[in-house]
Design a protein around this motif. Sequence first.
Motif, PDB file in Angstrom:
ATOM      1  N   LYS A  33      51.984  32.732  38.850  1.00  0.00           N
ATOM      2  CA  LYS A  33      51.820  31.301  38.653  1.00  0.00           C
ATOM      3  C   LYS A  33      50.512  30.865  39.298  1.00  0.00           C
ATOM      4  O   LYS A  33      50.219  31.239  40.436  1.00  0.00           O
ATOM      5  CB  LYS A  33      52.999  30.528  39.253  1.00  0.00           C
ATOM      6  CG  LYS A  33      52.910  29.022  38.982  1.00  0.00           C
ATOM      7  CD  LYS A  33      54.155  28.290  39.456  1.00  0.00           C
ATOM      8  CE  LYS A  33      54.058  26.810  39.143  1.00  0.00           C
ATOM      9  NZ  LYS A  33      55.258  26.055  39.579  1.00  0.00           N
ATOM     10  N   ASN A  34      49.727  30.061  38.578  1.00  0.00           N
ATOM     11  CA  ASN A  34      48.434  29.571  39.067  1.00  0.00           C
ATOM     12  C   ASN A  34      47.549  30.729  39.543  1.00  0.00           C
ATOM     13  O   ASN A  34      47.050  30.728  40.661  1.00  0.00           O
ATOM     14  CB  ASN A  34      48.631  28.567  40.208  1.00  0.00           C
ATOM     15  CG  ASN A  34      49.391  27.333  39.770  1.00  0.00           C
ATOM     16  OD1 ASN A  34      50.410  26.988  40.357  1.00  0.00           O
ATOM     17  ND2 ASN A  34      48.921  26.672  38.728  1.00  0.00           N
ATOM     18  N   CYS A  35      47.357  31.703  38.674  1.00  0.00           N
ATOM     19  CA  CYS A  35      46.552  32.878  39.027  1.00  0.00           C
ATOM     20  C   CYS A  35      45.392  33.055  38.042  1.00  0.00           C
ATOM     21  O   CYS A  35      45.478  32.655  36.882  1.00  0.00           O
ATOM     22  CB  CYS A  35      47.412  34.144  39.030  1.00  0.00           C
ATOM     23  SG  CYS A  35      48.641  34.181  40.355  1.00  0.00           S
ATOM     24  N   VAL A  36      44.331  33.671  38.542  1.00  0.00           N
ATOM     25  CA  VAL A  36      43.182  34.024  37.715  1.00  0.00           C
ATOM     26  C   VAL A  36      43.004  35.535  37.843  1.00  0.00           C
ATOM     27  O   VAL A  36      42.688  36.038  38.931  1.00  0.00           O
ATOM     28  CB  VAL A  36      41.904  33.294  38.169  1.00  0.00           C
ATOM     29  CG1 VAL A  36      40.736  33.630  37.232  1.00  0.00           C
ATOM     30  CG2 VAL A  36      42.132  31.786  38.218  1.00  0.00           C
ATOM     31  N   ILE A  37      43.222  36.256  36.749  1.00  0.00           N
ATOM     32  CA  ILE A  37      43.187  37.716  36.781  1.00  0.00           C
ATOM     33  C   ILE A  37      42.011  38.182  35.924  1.00  0.00           C
ATOM     34  O   ILE A  37      42.000  37.999  34.703  1.00  0.00           O
ATOM     35  CB  ILE A  37      44.501  38.327  36.252  1.00  0.00           C
ATOM     36  CG1 ILE A  37      45.714  37.642  36.926  1.00  0.00           C
ATOM     37  CG2 ILE A  37      44.517  39.821  36.489  1.00  0.00           C
ATOM     38  CD1 ILE A  37      45.776  37.809  38.426  1.00  0.00           C
ATOM     39  N   LEU A  38      41.022  38.792  36.574  1.00  0.00           N
ATOM     40  CA  LEU A  38      39.797  39.152  35.886  1.00  0.00           C
ATOM     41  C   LEU A  38      39.924  40.468  35.124  1.00  0.00           C
ATOM     42  O   LEU A  38      40.911  41.177  35.251  1.00  0.00           O
ATOM     43  CB  LEU A  38      38.628  39.202  36.880  1.00  0.00           C
ATOM     44  CG  LEU A  38      37.911  37.861  37.129  1.00  0.00           C
ATOM     45  CD1 LEU A  38      38.857  36.813  37.687  1.00  0.00           C
ATOM     46  CD2 LEU A  38      36.726  38.051  38.071  1.00  0.00           C
ATOM     47  N   GLN A  39      38.904  40.783  34.397  1.00  0.00           N
ATOM     48  CA  GLN A  39      38.875  41.870  33.422  1.00  0.00           C
ATOM     49  C   GLN A  39      39.411  43.201  33.947  1.00  0.00           C
ATOM     50  O   GLN A  39      39.025  43.668  35.004  1.00  0.00           O
ATOM     51  CB  GLN A  39      37.430  42.047  32.957  1.00  0.00           C
ATOM     52  CG  GLN A  39      37.217  43.022  31.832  1.00  0.00           C
ATOM     53  CD  GLN A  39      35.787  42.958  31.331  1.00  0.00           C
ATOM     54  OE1 GLN A  39      35.301  41.914  30.923  1.00  0.00           O
ATOM     55  NE2 GLN A  39      35.109  44.090  31.371  1.00  0.00           N
ATOM     56  N   ASP A  40      40.318  43.790  33.167  1.00  0.00           N
ATOM     57  CA  ASP A  40      40.855  45.125  33.398  1.00  0.00           C
ATOM     58  C   ASP A  40      41.635  45.274  34.705  1.00  0.00           C
ATOM     59  O   ASP A  40      41.889  46.396  35.159  1.00  0.00           O
ATOM     60  CB  ASP A  40      39.737  46.184  33.361  1.00  0.00           C
ATOM     61  CG  ASP A  40      39.085  46.268  31.988  1.00  0.00           C
ATOM     62  OD1 ASP A  40      39.801  46.125  30.984  1.00  0.00           O
ATOM     63  OD2 ASP A  40      37.862  46.471  31.915  1.00  0.00           O
ATOM     64  N   ALA A  41      42.031  44.160  35.310  1.00  0.00           N
ATOM     65  CA  ALA A  41      42.887  44.233  36.495  1.00  0.00           C
ATOM     66  C   ALA A  41      44.316  44.567  36.065  1.00  0.00           C
ATOM     67  O   ALA A  41      44.722  44.318  34.925  1.00  0.00           O
ATOM     68  CB  ALA A  41      42.862  42.915  37.264  1.00  0.00           C
ATOM     69  N   VAL A  42      45.084  45.126  36.999  1.00  0.00           N
ATOM     70  CA  VAL A  42      46.457  45.548  36.711  1.00  0.00           C
ATOM     71  C   VAL A  42      47.403  44.927  37.733  1.00  0.00           C
ATOM     72  O   VAL A  42      47.167  45.025  38.951  1.00  0.00           O
ATOM     73  CB  VAL A  42      46.595  47.084  36.755  1.00  0.00           C
ATOM     74  CG1 VAL A  42      48.047  47.506  36.556  1.00  0.00           C
ATOM     75  CG2 VAL A  42      45.700  47.736  35.705  1.00  0.00           C
ATOM     76  N   ILE A  46      42.057  36.166  47.349  1.00  0.00           N
ATOM     77  CA  ILE A  46      41.161  36.896  46.460  1.00  0.00           C
ATOM     78  C   ILE A  46      41.335  38.391  46.698  1.00  0.00           C
ATOM     79  O   ILE A  46      41.176  38.869  47.827  1.00  0.00           O
ATOM     80  CB  ILE A  46      39.688  36.501  46.682  1.00  0.00           C
ATOM     81  CG1 ILE A  46      39.486  35.008  46.440  1.00  0.00           C
ATOM     82  CG2 ILE A  46      38.785  37.316  45.746  1.00  0.00           C
ATOM     83  CD1 ILE A  46      38.058  34.530  46.667  1.00  0.00           C
ATOM     84  N   VAL A  47      41.681  39.121  45.656  1.00  0.00           N
ATOM     85  CA  VAL A  47      41.743  40.578  45.733  1.00  0.00           C
ATOM     86  C   VAL A  47      40.399  41.094  45.235  1.00  0.00           C
ATOM     87  O   VAL A  47      40.039  40.874  44.074  1.00  0.00           O
ATOM     88  CB  VAL A  47      42.889  41.136  44.880  1.00  0.00           C
ATOM     89  CG1 VAL A  47      42.929  42.662  44.991  1.00  0.00           C
ATOM     90  CG2 VAL A  47      44.218  40.524  45.302  1.00  0.00           C
ATOM     91  N   PRO A  48      39.630  41.777  46.065  1.00  0.00           N
ATOM     92  CA  PRO A  48      38.256  42.168  45.696  1.00  0.00           C
ATOM     93  C   PRO A  48      38.197  43.124  44.509  1.00  0.00           C
ATOM     94  O   PRO A  48      39.173  43.783  44.153  1.00  0.00           O
ATOM     95  CB  PRO A  48      37.726  42.838  46.972  1.00  0.00           C
ATOM     96  CG  PRO A  48      38.597  42.337  48.077  1.00  0.00           C
ATOM     97  CD  PRO A  48      39.943  42.136  47.458  1.00  0.00           C
ATOM     98  N   LYS A  49      37.044  43.187  43.912  1.00  0.00           N
ATOM     99  CA  LYS A  49      36.783  44.039  42.759  1.00  0.00           C
ATOM    100  C   LYS A  49      37.118  45.498  43.078  1.00  0.00           C
ATOM    101  O   LYS A  49      36.672  46.052  44.077  1.00  0.00           O
ATOM    102  CB  LYS A  49      35.312  43.921  42.370  1.00  0.00           C
ATOM    103  CG  LYS A  49      34.887  44.778  41.195  1.00  0.00           C
ATOM    104  CD  LYS A  49      33.408  44.572  40.898  1.00  0.00           C
ATOM    105  CE  LYS A  49      32.944  45.463  39.763  1.00  0.00           C
ATOM    106  NZ  LYS A  49      31.488  45.272  39.482  1.00  0.00           N
ATOM    107  N   GLY A  50      37.959  46.106  42.223  1.00  0.00           N
ATOM    108  CA  GLY A  50      38.277  47.527  42.337  1.00  0.00           C
ATOM    109  C   GLY A  50      39.225  47.891  43.459  1.00  0.00           C
ATOM    110  O   GLY A  50      39.559  49.078  43.627  1.00  0.00           O
ATOM    111  N   GLU A  51      39.718  46.908  44.215  1.00  0.00           N
ATOM    112  CA  GLU A  51      40.600  47.192  45.340  1.00  0.00           C
ATOM    113  C   GLU A  51      42.066  47.281  44.887  1.00  0.00           C
ATOM    114  O   GLU A  51      42.464  46.676  43.893  1.00  0.00           O
ATOM    115  CB  GLU A  51      40.468  46.118  46.416  1.00  0.00           C
ATOM    116  CG  GLU A  51      39.120  46.088  47.098  1.00  0.00           C
ATOM    117  CD  GLU A  51      38.878  47.308  47.965  1.00  0.00           C
ATOM    118  OE1 GLU A  51      39.852  47.784  48.593  1.00  0.00           O
ATOM    119  OE2 GLU A  51      37.733  47.798  48.021  1.00  0.00           O
ATOM    120  N   THR A  52      42.860  48.014  45.659  1.00  0.00           N
ATOM    121  CA  THR A  52      44.308  48.115  45.432  1.00  0.00           C
ATOM    122  C   THR A  52      45.037  47.467  46.581  1.00  0.00           C
ATOM    123  O   THR A  52      44.754  47.731  47.753  1.00  0.00           O
ATOM    124  CB  THR A  52      44.745  49.584  45.300  1.00  0.00           C
ATOM    125  OG1 THR A  52      44.096  50.159  44.169  1.00  0.00           O
ATOM    126  CG2 THR A  52      46.254  49.682  45.113  1.00  0.00           C
TER     127      THR A  52
END
Length: 371
Positions: free
Chosen positions: A322-331, A364-370
């Motif tokens: 809810k109220n999230c922004v999920i960028l390209q190819d994120a899982v 914010i979950v950084p680019k490429g991070e798990t």
Amino acid sequence: MNKDYHGIIYTLDSDSALRELVAHRNTASIPFGGRYRMIDFALSSMVNAGVRDVGVIMERDYQSLLDHLSNGKDWGLSRRSGGLRLLPPFGLREAHSGSFSGFLEALQSVQSYIEDIPHENIVISSGDLLANFDIAAAMEQHERSGADITAVCADAAPYFPHHRFIPGEDGFSSEMVFSSGGKGEGLAATEVYLMKKELLLSIMDYCAKSGKEHFHRDGIAHYIAGGGKVGIYVHEGYLCRVASAQDYFEASMDMLEPEIMLQFFPEDRPIRTKERAEVSTYYSDEAKVRNCLVADGCYIEGELEDCVLFRGVRIGKGAKLKNCVILQDAVVEKGADLRCVIADKDAVISENCFLVGSRRLPIIVPKGETV
């Protein structure tokens, strides 16, 4: 098509308040709205007005911007003569670190480029503005008025400190107010200008000889003090300058409002971006999606409400966002529960992970991070 205008877009150093979003890119190349980059709005506004020659002044962390813009083909700017020109930040000896002190120094770094521009007029814009400007209408007013410079102003006042033009009865401004925040006298400047090339060069020359450092406070103010008048064109649609993670989050949520979407994407002024062929998005029988902007190529098995998903995103079974922004190819793996989260490109949200931010301070979950 207007052949007598040359565009200049400046993409200055990113604000630290954007946090992890600018760890590997500058503000102008931040993904936005499911498939775009922020610079797409300034660039498309110029192209829609018939500007076919555009120089982009870059500053630090610009590899992402280079990859996105490439040769300008997706904007119709791939040409043997003119078209798109990418201008790296090393035109001044003192800018060897790739940083400028401000917009004026950025212009001075490409002075020889500006001097060689064959057009009489220049359109200047920042790369961190989210707006679909009707530059053609501004051009028409600029030429009809006979002004040497026209400032595009907003009918709404941003909350952060900015400068404002005080229009007179003749529609021109001969007065400016600086460091104003919120509503006040006059109209807020968007820092989009249409001006004669020779006037721009004279402002740059005055500031260089006088040791002045500010384009507006010193350069334009000097022009006005010398009897010059600034034409005013008012932009009445949506406008947002993204200077923090909260700004980015709120602007992304604004994209879910139908009225704002119509202001962003009128039929006669499309926003162009780099093409990426994708299959249609897949929705499983268990998927539940309410008031979301979902790009092509996604795989949805969970529940979404008030979210923006970019291309290639995967949402696992039982996941709730809810109220999230999920960028390209994120899982987002199965069972995850996310509220007010921005997941950068290629990020992975692990199974049953629970993340809750707020609109004022999104996680914010950084680019490429798990996680």
